[in-house]
Design a protein around this motif. Structure first.
Motif, PDB file in Angstrom:
ATOM      1  N   LEU A  74       0.367   8.326   0.763  1.00  0.00           N
ATOM      2  CA  LEU A  74      -0.325   8.102   2.033  1.00  0.00           C
ATOM      3  C   LEU A  74      -1.068   6.765   2.038  1.00  0.00           C
ATOM      4  O   LEU A  74      -1.080   6.045   3.044  1.00  0.00           O
ATOM      5  N   ARG A  75      -1.711   6.425   0.912  1.00  0.00           N
ATOM      6  CA  ARG A  75      -2.423   5.149   0.846  1.00  0.00           C
ATOM      7  C   ARG A  75      -1.449   3.970   0.956  1.00  0.00           C
ATOM      8  O   ARG A  75      -1.756   2.950   1.588  1.00  0.00           O
ATOM      9  N   ALA A  76      -0.271   4.106   0.315  1.00  0.00           N
ATOM     10  CA  ALA A  76       0.744   3.059   0.438  1.00  0.00           C
ATOM     11  C   ALA A  76       1.228   2.940   1.882  1.00  0.00           C
ATOM     12  O   ALA A  76       1.446   1.828   2.399  1.00  0.00           O
ATOM     13  N   TYR A  77       1.382   4.083   2.527  1.00  0.00           N
ATOM     14  CA  TYR A  77       1.810   4.105   3.933  1.00  0.00           C
ATOM     15  C   TYR A  77       0.759   3.419   4.814  1.00  0.00           C
ATOM     16  O   TYR A  77       1.078   2.606   5.693  1.00  0.00           O
ATOM     17  N   SER A  78      -0.517   3.763   4.566  1.00  0.00           N
ATOM     18  CA  SER A  78      -1.601   3.175   5.346  1.00  0.00           C
ATOM     19  C   SER A  78      -1.666   1.660   5.153  1.00  0.00           C
ATOM     20  O   SER A  78      -1.860   0.905   6.113  1.00  0.00           O
ATOM     21  N   ALA A  79      -1.502   1.213   3.897  1.00  0.00           N
ATOM     22  CA  ALA A  79      -1.526  -0.225   3.617  1.00  0.00           C
ATOM     23  C   ALA A  79      -0.387  -0.936   4.328  1.00  0.00           C
ATOM     24  O   ALA A  79      -0.545  -2.063   4.841  1.00  0.00           O
ATOM     25  N   CYS A  80       0.777  -0.283   4.399  1.00  0.00           N
ATOM     26  CA  CYS A  80       1.933  -0.885   5.076  1.00  0.00           C
ATOM     27  C   CYS A  80       1.666  -1.023   6.575  1.00  0.00           C
ATOM     28  O   CYS A  80       1.992  -2.047   7.187  1.00  0.00           O
TER      29      CYS A  80
END
Length: 427
Positions: A74-80
């Motif tokens: 989720l954090r990777a998704y948010s950063a993207c």
């Protein structure tokens, strides 16, 4: 091998589908042509979504490290999405994704700061996660491979064996016998007589050896005996592998009565229970690993069933010629069972509404031993099938007559000494 079925781990068994519900609109981007209505063709939200699906597709919501890995994704998704905030400013699907991510992070108690999944999921995989091996091989080879097939084996009661081939047998197998013995796992059970003068036995000891595997885990040995069902391996540890990997772990579900073992590196789940004075076992394992054994390892009850000389039943049935050999010459008669056919049938029907082989095994065990704990053993065995067997249509087994017709109600009885035995004969 593309994405396999989850390994059906600890209860409660979760699914990713309800977790991803807030992102339903966004996931439409994965369909051909779904991005035609985007206001900005340079918006990279579809790539963000595709990466998130890749990060989470191999996760099993029943495993202990699920929340950690899901939050990383989720954090990777948010950063993207943040990197694309300017070019996607007028894109409806982008804003739906941002809201969906926020909702999911709140649901899973994810912190905004912390580690994230790799930015190139297609090139990375966890070598100690069996479900990730398929994706890695597919990416490297560029060709899709068949999804792995999972098999089930279970042992319970007097004892009753369900093999990896879904054959159901009732056996004597007194003493120590190998259930499984392949290149990755060994399982041995020890059975002792239940009733004096009868060939019927039940399991009072289970030894499980997870063999060392690359850098994922060293060899781990687990042993359970009646009244000692530990939640740790014999060396006192509860997991295998280093602190980051933990490819093998034990979960205690009911203290001293029920434990689960999850081996991610070989995609295997094992349940061990104590019911009354005896133990039961259920296991799910990938077919390709089940069949990874040498010629000298062919004596495996889960793979090839019990030797014919050890069978009490005849193709799942318990006809009179077999039962007449249960009592050796000169032996004492069985003690009086506290159950009649009617009361045993009623007792088993309280737990099992479907009159399949598990129901009939329950009735047989009650009439043989008079021990009500065998009712719980049969019921739990069926629950383990429902949790670990990958094919729902094969959960129930109904013994067949020689003509191949399913017989669910016909019974044959014989009186030996003071005990009435149910002989499941389907004519």
């Amino acid at each position: 091998m593309p994405r396999p079925r989850p390994a059906a781990g600890a209860e409660p068994r979760l699914s990713l589908r309800p977790l991803l519900a807030p992102l339903g609109l966004l996931l439409l981007l994965l369909l051909p042509g779904a991005g035609d209505c985007q206001l900005h063709t340079s918006c990279g939200i579809q790539k963000c979504t595709t990466d998130f699906v890749s990060f989470t597709s191999h996760l099993n919501a029943a495993l202990e490290d699920f929340d950690l890995e899901f939050c990383k994704a989720l954090r990777a998704y948010s950063a993207c999405t943040y990197r694309n905030s300017k070019v996607c400013r007028g894109n409806l699907v982008y804003h739906s994704a941002v809201l969906g991510i926020s909702d999911l992070m709140a649901q899973r108690n994810c912190t905004k700061d912390g580690p994230t999944s790799s930015t190139n999921p297609g090139m990375t995989h966890d070598p100690c996660n069996y479900s990730g091996h398929a994706e890695a091989r597919e990416h490297q080879g560029g060709e899709k491979t068949p999804a792995p097939t999972y098999l089930f084996c279970g042992l319970f009661g007097d004892p009753h064996l369900r093999t990896f081939k879904d054959h159901f047998q009732t056996c004597k197998v007194e003493g120590a016998w190998p259930l499984i013995d392949n290149n990755y796992l060994s399982v041995q059970v020890t059975n002792v007589p239940v009733v004096p003068g009868s060939s019927a036995t039940a399991t009072n000891k289970i030894t499980i050896i997870f063999k060392s595997y690359q850098d994922c885990t060293e060899q781990k040995v687990y042993q359970a005996v009646t009244d000692d069902l530990p939640a740790a391996f014999v060396d006192g540890t509860t997991s295998g592998g280093d602190g980051n990997t933990r490819s093998l772990n034990i979960v205690e579900k009911v203290s001293g009565k029920y434990i689960e073992m999850h081996a991610r590196h070989i995609g295997t789940t094992v349940y061990v229970r104590q019911l009354g004075h005896y133990l039961t076992l259920a296991i799910q394992m990938p077919r390709e690993l089940v069949m990874a054994y040498e010629e000298g390892q062919d004596l495996q009850l889960c793979v090839n069933g019990c030797p014919s000389s050890e069978r009490i039943d005849d193709s799942g049935q318990l006809p009179l010629p077999v039962m007449s050999r249960l009592l050796p010459q000169g032996s004492a008669a069985h003690p009086q069972s506290v159950y009649t056919l009617e009361t045993a049938t009623t007792k088993c029907h309280e737990k099992m509404l479907v009159k399949d082989i598990y129901f009939y095994s329950c009735v047989f065990d009650l009439l043989t031993t008079g021990d009500a704990n065998f009712t719980a053993a049969a019921h739990s065995a069926l629950q383990d099938v429902e949790a670990l067997h990958p094919r729902k249509e094969h959960w129930h087994i109904f013994p067949r007559s020689k003509a191949g017709v399913v017989g669910r109600n016909s019974k044959f009885f014989v009186h030996l000494g003071l005990v009435s035995f149910i002989l499941v004969v389907f004519l």
